[in-house]
Design a protein around this motif. Structure first.
Motif, PDB file in Angstrom:
ATOM      1  N   LYS A   1      35.156 -43.560 -33.406  1.00 42.45           N
ATOM      2  CA  LYS A   1      36.351 -44.383 -33.525  1.00 42.45           C
ATOM      3  C   LYS A   1      36.200 -45.288 -34.745  1.00 42.45           C
ATOM      4  O   LYS A   1      35.181 -45.967 -34.894  1.00 42.45           O
TER       5      LYS A   1
ATOM      6  N   LYS B   1      38.178 -48.181 -37.369  1.00 44.59           N
ATOM      7  CA  LYS B   1      39.295 -49.098 -37.592  1.00 44.59           C
ATOM      8  C   LYS B   1      39.055 -49.854 -38.894  1.00 44.59           C
ATOM      9  O   LYS B   1      37.967 -50.379 -39.129  1.00 44.59           O
TER      10      LYS B   1
ATOM     11  N   GLN C   1      53.829 -48.484 -34.115  1.00 47.60           N
ATOM     12  CA  GLN C   1      52.829 -47.670 -34.813  1.00 47.60           C
ATOM     13  C   GLN C   1      53.451 -46.555 -35.646  1.00 47.60           C
ATOM     14  O   GLN C   1      54.359 -45.871 -35.217  1.00 47.60           O
TER      15      GLN C   1
ATOM     16  N   GLU D   1      46.331 -52.692 -39.506  1.00 47.39           N
ATOM     17  CA  GLU D   1      45.216 -51.920 -38.962  1.00 47.39           C
ATOM     18  C   GLU D   1      45.441 -50.425 -39.159  1.00 47.39           C
ATOM     19  O   GLU D   1      46.526 -49.901 -38.868  1.00 47.39           O
TER      20      GLU D   1
ATOM     21  N   THR E   1      43.706 -46.971 -37.815  1.00 40.27           N
ATOM     22  CA  THR E   1      42.771 -46.528 -36.777  1.00 40.27           C
ATOM     23  C   THR E   1      42.819 -45.015 -36.619  1.00 40.27           C
ATOM     24  O   THR E   1      43.836 -44.368 -36.888  1.00 40.27           O
TER      25      THR E   1
ATOM     26  N   TRP F   1      35.808 -53.170 -41.883  1.00 37.50           N
ATOM     27  CA  TRP F   1      35.796 -51.865 -41.228  1.00 37.50           C
ATOM     28  C   TRP F   1      34.970 -51.966 -39.956  1.00 37.50           C
ATOM     29  O   TRP F   1      33.925 -52.623 -39.939  1.00 37.50           O
TER      30      TRP F   1
END
Length: 346
Positions: free
Chosen positions: A6, A8, A38, A84, A86, A152
């Motif tokens: 994951k 971000k 989003q 952000e 992601t 990050w």
């Protein structure tokens, strides 16, 4: 070792200041509203991640983010916008990702080590897509979206990459607005991103049209630290303008006066426009050809006369702002170049 990661990337966005125009403040809040829901973008320019999607969302900066990540970031306050990016990424396999030596031969190493190397490089693989996205945002929101900090996070832990780019785009557009020289052109964020990402030279190859040349010159205005010279931004901006408007064999100044005057007739004062074109080229020419009296770079902290500041800074702001205006015009019409015809009336 787990094979999924994951990731971000969080970018602090410069909030409006009291000195900013109402239009600029409105565009900042419009961006905040537009990105509360989003959005996604396909990753480009990365053999390991091409085609995968990054989610993009604007959120209010939390107390925790301000304290942990952006305590030294100027202007940003709790509640201001952060953007952000992601994504969840799966290791592509050792047949696609592997280490090589200087001769290009595959280097044997453990699977865990290979996956660890892949995770370390993930932010680098996403960098090109993210920075081009910010380039598009600066055009779409007319300089009102500008990063001032970045962190990050990989699998919940802060990663040691901190990269964002600065520019004078906001100040340049505000300068044109102060002179009633930045007319409204209706173009949406999705149009700008689609057009920007489609241009050659942005992710691969080289520019191949006047518009793609102008855009690639425009990217030269983004820097890690503000430049400390009088010429660089002016030269890149004028090069982008010339890519769209100037044909070889004729005076650049004359062509720009004619063509910009035709494009923005009744929208920008003709006398002011003509003067700014002449002043910008005169300043650039005198500097490049060694015909301007200057002082040592090491005296850069001394105050300069208002006349010289205006000559240097206003030329730069004019050229940058005019390039943004032209790019918005080209994007709004989905063009690769601008065509002009000479009409004789008698």
């Amino acid at each position: 070792m787990q094979t999924s990661t994951k990731l971000k990337a969080v970018y602090a966005i410069h909030p409006p200041l009291r000195m900013d125009s109402d239009i600029s403040s409105h565009l900042y809040h419009q961006f905040f509203n537009d990105f509360e829901r989003q959005k996604t973008i396909p990753i480009r320019g990365s053999f390991a991640c091409n085609g995968q999607l990054l989610a993009v969302t604007a959120r209010a900066c939390t107390i925790s983010q301000k304290t942990r990540f952006f305590s030294k970031t100027p202007f940003l306050q709790v509640g201001d916008a952060v953007l952000e990016f992601t994504g969840l990424f799966e290791f592509p396999g050792e047949d696609r990702f592997f280490a090589t030596d200087q001769k290009g031969a595959k280097v044997a190493q453990t699977t865990d080590r290979t996956i660890s190397d892949w995770k370390d490089l993930l932010p680098h693989y996403l960098e090109l897509t993210i920075q081009n996205y910010f380039c598009a945002l600066s055009i779409a929101y007319q300089g009102a979206v500008r990063p001032i900090g970045n962190i990050w996070i990989v699998d919940g832990a802060r990663y040691g990459v901190d990269r964002y780019y600065l520019s004078e785009i906001h100040e340049s557009i505000e300068f044109l607005r102060e002179n009633s020289a930045f007319p409204e052109i209706d173009v949406g964020i999705n149009e700008v991103i689609k057009w920007t990402f489609a241009q050659n030279g942005i992710f691969d190859g080289y520019s191949d049209t006047p518009a793609s040349r102008a855009l690639n010159y425009f990217t030269r205005l983004f820097v890690s630290q503000f430049r400390n010279d009088e010429l660089s931004d002016l030269i890149w901006a004028l090069a982008g303008i010339e890519a769209l408007l100037v044909e070889n064999g004729r005076s650049s100044v004359g062509q720009l006066r004619e063509k910009l005057g035709a494009l923005f007739a009744d929208k920008i004062d003709a006398a002011w426009l003509s003067k700014m074109i002449g002043d910008s080229y005169n300043f650039r020419s005198r500097m490049i050809h060694g015909d301007r009296q200057i002082r040592s770079f090491f005296r850069n902290d001394e105050e300069e006369s208002k006349k010289r500041i205006d000559e240097e800074y206003n030329s730069q702001l004019f050229a940058i702002g005019m390039l943004v205006l032209l790019l918005r015009l080209v994007i709004s019409k989905n063009l690769s170049e601008l065509h002009f015809s000479t009409v004789f009336k008698y």
